[in-house]
Design an enzyme around this catalytic site. Structure first.
Site, PDB file in Angstrom:
ATOM      1  CB  CYS A 192      43.867  38.344  18.730  1.00  0.00           C
ATOM      2  SG  CYS A 192      45.512  37.632  18.497  1.00  0.00           S
ATOM      3  CB  CYS A 240      45.408  40.615  24.471  1.00  0.00           C
ATOM      4  SG  CYS A 240      44.841  39.199  23.494  1.00  0.00           S
ATOM      5  CB  CYS A 245      44.899  21.390  22.289  1.00  0.00           C
ATOM      6  SG  CYS A 245      43.374  22.315  22.616  1.00  0.00           S
ATOM      7  CB  CYS A 282      48.149  22.299  24.451  1.00  0.00           C
ATOM      8  SG  CYS A 282      48.223  23.496  25.797  1.00  0.00           S
ATOM      9  CB  CYS A 308      43.842  22.765  30.034  1.00  0.00           C
ATOM     10  SG  CYS A 308      42.467  23.200  28.937  1.00  0.00           S
ATOM     11  CB  CYS A 348      48.469  38.410  25.474  1.00  0.00           C
ATOM     12  SG  CYS A 348      47.124  37.270  25.080  1.00  0.00           S
ATOM     13  NE  ARG A 357      48.697  39.993  17.699  1.00  0.00           N
ATOM     14  CZ  ARG A 357      49.147  41.107  18.251  1.00  0.00           C
ATOM     15  NH1 ARG A 357      50.430  41.236  18.523  1.00  0.00           N
ATOM     16  NH2 ARG A 357      48.333  42.100  18.530  1.00  0.00           N
TER      17      ARG A 357
END
Length: 333
Positions: free
Chosen positions: A190, A130, A58, A61, A54, A98, A262
């Site tokens: 979400c 999701c 972040c 991550c 990616c 998801c 959650r």
């Protein structure tokens, strides 16, 4: 019934957050029990349909291309593997699948076409579908809705004030724009955050204010504890206290009483007793299965034993209606 509000102030949320712990849990549990289905917990399974590489930065991550975390880059999964994973998750008790892709944003290309086909296929299994794919345009959100997508995850991660310390490759407003596009397409939202990033309590309160002041509360708010990963800038962050998780869950339950809260990343570090406190404080959803994208997670069997011990039951799919028929989560009282 508790009134649903969209005008919470930081001062009000801070007062709730800092309530003595047992009083806070009691207050949240009381609101939670206004819902006759309080002992139902939704089980979701999360799979990485495209891993690593990616372009985002972040700080938490392991899938960011710029960090050396040992995560191998994998192209998008074949549809039949996704269907097999969905069937396994459903057999384990999951009512929602998801699918996560390590993208900065969705691009209108063959990979997105493949995701659309996956959404249709999983939807046909009578599971809520999701996706978390990064930023979306209005037209992309509508395409997903037309394919039968039930929910879209796009976390705020932290407060607007703290955001640039964690991510510099996109803005907070861009995150909020994606949530608007998802809402406009009538896909359920979400969106939550991560604690343990080195943020202050004021940052946590600010993030909850942003979520609770949206025109409509997210149907689902994940509260994640950072799982530090070697090679990321936050690798040396200390583990967040379970009592901080309980405070976040309880505060979320009180200010967004109709929302599914959650208990997400970080459960592997929690005992059954600690997780029970989270459920008592208002958590009514978990991710189950061996992995959360690339980090470890308790197995289905472990979670089913815990459910049996605590008297919890898995929530059935489509409790709030089918895709594009999602009921309002709030009923003003």
């Amino acid at each position: 019934m508790t009134e649903v509000r969209y005008n919470w102030t930081k001062e009000e949320i801070a007062e709730i957050y800092h309530t003595p712990l047992l009083d806070l849990v009691y207050q949240a549990a009381t609101i939670h029990r206004e819902n006759k289905d309080y002992s139902e917990v939704q089980i979701s399974s999360l799979i990485s349909i495209k891993t690593g590489g990616c372009s985002e930065d972040c700080a938490y991550c392991p899938q960011a291309a710029r960090y050396n975390t040992g995560v191998n880059v994998h192209a998008i999964m074949p549809k039949d593997e996704v269907i097999a994973a969905a069937e396994k998750a459903k057999a384990g008790g999951a009512s929602r699948l998801c699918m996560g892709a390590a993208w900065r944003e969705v691009r209108d290309n063959r990979d997105f076409d493949k995701v659309i086909e996956m959404v249709k296929a999983v939807n046909s299994l009578d599971m809520e579908v999701c996706c978390t794919l990064g930023m979306l345009t209005e037209s992309q959100a509508q395409r997903l809705a037309d394919a039968g997508l039930y929910a879209y995850n796009h976390n705020l991660d932290t407060s607007e004030e703290d955001y640039k310390r964690i991510i510099t490759t996109r803005t907070y407003d861009e995150r909020l724009d994606t949530l608007k596009h998802v809402r406009k397409a009538k896909i359920s939202v979400c969106s939550g955050g991560i604690i343990g990033l080195g943020e202050t309590v004021a940052d946590r309160i600010s993030m909850l204010k942003t979520l609770s002041n949206l025109p409509k509360h997210p149907e689902s708010v994940p509260i994640n504890a950072l799982v530090p990963v070697a090679g990321t800038p936050l690798a040396d962050q200390p583990r967040v206290s379970v009592w901080d998780m309980v405070r976040m869950i309880a505060t979320t339950r009180i200010i967004m009483p109709k929302t599914v809260v959650r208990l997400s990343a970080g459960r592997t570090e929690m005992s059954v007793v600690e997780q029970a406190f989270c459920f008592m404080a208002g958590a009514n959803s978990i991710f189950a299965g061996e992995k959360l994208l690339t980090t470890p997670n308790p197995s289905f069997d472990t979670d089913m034993a815990m459910f049996d011990l605590l008297g919890l039951s898995p929530r059935k799919a489509f409790k709030n209606g089918r895709p594009n028929e999602v009921k309002e989560v709030e009923v003003a009282g």
